[in-house]
Design an enzyme around this catalytic site. Structure first.
Site, mmCIF file in Angstrom:
data_model
loop_
_atom_site.group_PDB
_atom_site.id
_atom_site.type_symbol
_atom_site.label_atom_id
_atom_site.label_comp_id
_atom_site.label_asym_id
_atom_site.label_seq_id
_atom_site.Cartn_x
_atom_site.Cartn_y
_atom_site.Cartn_z
ATOM 1 C CB THR A 186 -88.140 0.291 -38.170
ATOM 2 O OG1 THR A 186 -88.985 0.361 -39.339
ATOM 3 C CG2 THR A 186 -87.580 1.666 -37.890
ATOM 4 C CD GLU A 330 -87.283 4.803 -35.198
ATOM 5 O OE1 GLU A 330 -88.245 4.494 -35.914
ATOM 6 O OE2 GLU A 330 -86.937 4.131 -34.188
ATOM 7 C CE LYS A 439 -105.669 4.500 -26.911
ATOM 8 N NZ LYS A 439 -104.837 3.393 -27.386
ATOM 9 C CD1 TRP A 444 -106.258 5.533 -21.982
ATOM 10 C CD2 TRP A 444 -104.111 6.081 -22.283
ATOM 11 N NE1 TRP A 444 -106.213 6.329 -23.085
ATOM 12 C CE2 TRP A 444 -104.896 6.689 -23.304
ATOM 13 C CE3 TRP A 444 -102.743 6.282 -22.279
ATOM 14 C CZ2 TRP A 444 -104.334 7.478 -24.308
ATOM 15 C CZ3 TRP A 444 -102.184 7.077 -23.272
ATOM 16 C CH2 TRP A 444 -102.973 7.664 -24.267
#
Length: 549
Positions: A186, A330, A439, A444
């Site tokens: 990654t 992944e 936030k 949100w």
């Protein structure tokens, strides 16, 4: 009772054998690092891959050893994909855009025995010379005429000389299809990069899945350019899907600017390509500036990060259909593809665009679970959001040489780190990355939604939204933009742009104009660095009250 089917393992070598036997005359075209266009066929690629496999054995490599590559998309890199994995070794693709320290870390973590590198990356190898002392060989992927001289690395081996000494007689070994075939790390935006270890089975199944019509729709009728790099997540599986289906494969090499890509597409009759939004932004802007169109390109896949609807619309106006896809290292990487259903044909152009801008519907082989804060699945209404988890035969069950992974806390599932919604037709839309959502006052705010709106403004070339600390609301969004030449964009312009499109409390507090936005090694917006830009700007302009709302 068991079925009576042959138990033939799914191995990467079987893809190459199929391409050589049944698509042997199909071209593989590469823009070489040395400059010229290189042409040969799948039959030629198979022959040279067998020579490479013999060379790797002569170097003393044993089953399961890791072989590192630092290379662009080209024919020699394709030979490594098959010659390495096919002989039971692990092809470790290294992203040259990572920081030097990260590259050193992953070479040592993977315990690579040999490194193969394009000419472009010799300076990287020289900078990492102390980390290469235990290598069996450092091979430069060129011919003798272009071999570099290096006082720091005096023992460099020439790729063409290495394989020329070998026979093309090699029997690909047969082994367990769950054997490791590839390793990709990654980009490591937080902490050290993590290794994802692919298997032969996962790679073959993923290649078959993305070839289906509702995913990338790769066929023998196509000429395909993977602009997405082979040094990261196997170029989205296209190096497996193209020979699997017999598609002509066109490799762009190191030149990914708009002029170079357009010329390659036109000269090679390219019908399909795939890449990240930043590359397509450069291509579209170049085409607009030069009044160019496409004569053969009819499909483009966009992934890696969310594509703004305006980008999809710009391609549509050029007669190119966009397939928006969601991917992760992944997940090998493709898990979602935004293909409309028959009932959506009756929708307005704008409503279709809104659906196509979503990350898409699950491809076969992938199962999705979206959990709310209470740990229960959220309603599939396109409004309720939650954490997205996935599982399937090409999803990482863990990370290489890591005992624990927070992303795998829920047994049998991988937590993607995305906050998403899913509608009744199974279209998934990413609201934000868990770490990027703003936030504010208990609510949100999606940075992606704000970025897409900003990206549609004619003055804006690229946009990012990040949170800044706020004493009253905890966090507030700030818009950071790169402008097109000769344009301006004020805070007043920003408020006008957002008014009526989102709730008033979601409108960013401010806009900051910069010359360029930082990106990760895989082309995504580097939000950590952008947050620092915002903090530095507030510290500079309001030293006594830099966190004021």
């Amino acid at each position: 009772m068991l079925g009576m089917m042959m138990n033939t393992p799914l191995l990467i070598s079987t893809i190459l054998r199929h391409a050589e036997t049944y698509h042997g005359t199909t071209e593989v075209v590469s823009k070489s690092v040395e400059g010229p266009i290189h042409r040969y066929t799948y039959a030629d690629m198979a022959r040279r891959s067998r020579q490479l496999a013999n060379a790797l054995a002569r170097l003393g490599l044993e089953f399961g050893d890791r072989v590192g590559t630092l290379a662009w998309n080209g024919y020699r890199h394709m030979e490594l994909y098959y010659g390495v994995s096919g002989s039971g070794l692990v092809c470790h693709t290294i992203n040259p855009r990572l920081f030097r320290e990260q590259i050193a870390f992953i070479i040592e973590h993977a315990a690579d025995k040999v490194i193969f590198a394009d000419l472009t990356f010799v300076p990287i190898l020289e900078a990492l010379a102390d980390h290469l002392k235990g290598m069996e060989a450092v091979v430069i992927m060129t011919d003798e005429a272009h071999m570099p001289k290096s006082d720091i690395l005096p023992g460099l081996v020439c790729y063409e000389t290495l394989i020329a000494a070998e026979s093309d007689a090699f029997e690909w070994p047969e082994f367990d299809e769950n054997t490791a075939s590839g390793l990709c790390y990654t980009s490591g935006t937080t902490g050290d990069p993590k290794g994802v270890l692919y298997s032969h089975r996962s790679s073959v199944l993923h290649g078959m899945s993305i070839s289906m019509p509702d995913v990338l729709c790769v066929s023998a009728a196509d000429a395909v350019v993977p602009v997405v790099p082979m040094f990261h997540v196997n170029a989205w599986g296209i190096p497996f899907a193209a020979p699997m289906t017999g598609a002509k494969l066109v490799m762009p090499g190191p030149n990914l600017d708009g002029a170079s890509l357009h010329a390659l597409f036109e000269s090679e009759g390219v019908t399909f390509t795939a890449g990240v939004p930043t590359v397509w932004l450069g291509l579209l802007d170049w085409m607009d500036a030069h009044g160019k169109t496409f004569s053969t390109l009819n499909r483009v896949a966009i992934g890696g990060s969310a594509s703004p609807p305006i980008m999809i619309n710009r391609f549509n106006r050029l007669g190119v259909k966009v397939r928006h896809a969601w991917s992760m290292t992944e997940t090998s990487p493709v898990g979602l593809a935004a293909t409309l259903l028959p009932k959506h044909e009756a929708l307005s152009t704008e409503d279709k665009l809104m659906l196509e801008a979503k990350q898409g519907r699950p491809v076969f082989g992938m199962e999705f679970l979206i959990e709310g804060a209470d740990g229960k699945p959220v309603a599939r209404d396109g409004k309720a959001f939650g954490a997205m988890m996935v599982r399937g035969p090409w999803v990482a069950a863990g990370y290489y040489n890591m005992a624990e992974s927070a992303a795998h806390d829920k047994p049998g599932w991988f937590n993607t780190g995305d906050v998403v919604t899913m509608d009744a037709d199974s279209f998934v839309q990413i609201v934000d990355r868990t770490k990027d959502v703003v936030k504010s006052g208990g609510e949100w705010i999606s940075s992606i939604e704000l970025e897409n709106i900003a990206q549609a403004h004619p003055a804006v070339k690229e946009a990012a939204v990040v949170a800044k600390p706020d004493p009253r609301w905890s966090e507030r969004p700030v818009l950071v933009v790169v402008l097109k030449p000769g344009n301006s964009f004020t805070r007043h312009d920003m408020v006008d742009l957002y008014s009526g499109k989102i709730a008033k409390w979601s409108i960013p507090d401010d806009v900051i104009v910069v010359d360029e936005l930082p990106h990760t090694a895989t082309g995504k917006l580097l939000k950590t660095a952008i947050r620092q830009i915002v903090l530095d700007e507030y510290a500079r302009t309001s030293p006594d009250d830099n966190m004021a709302g």
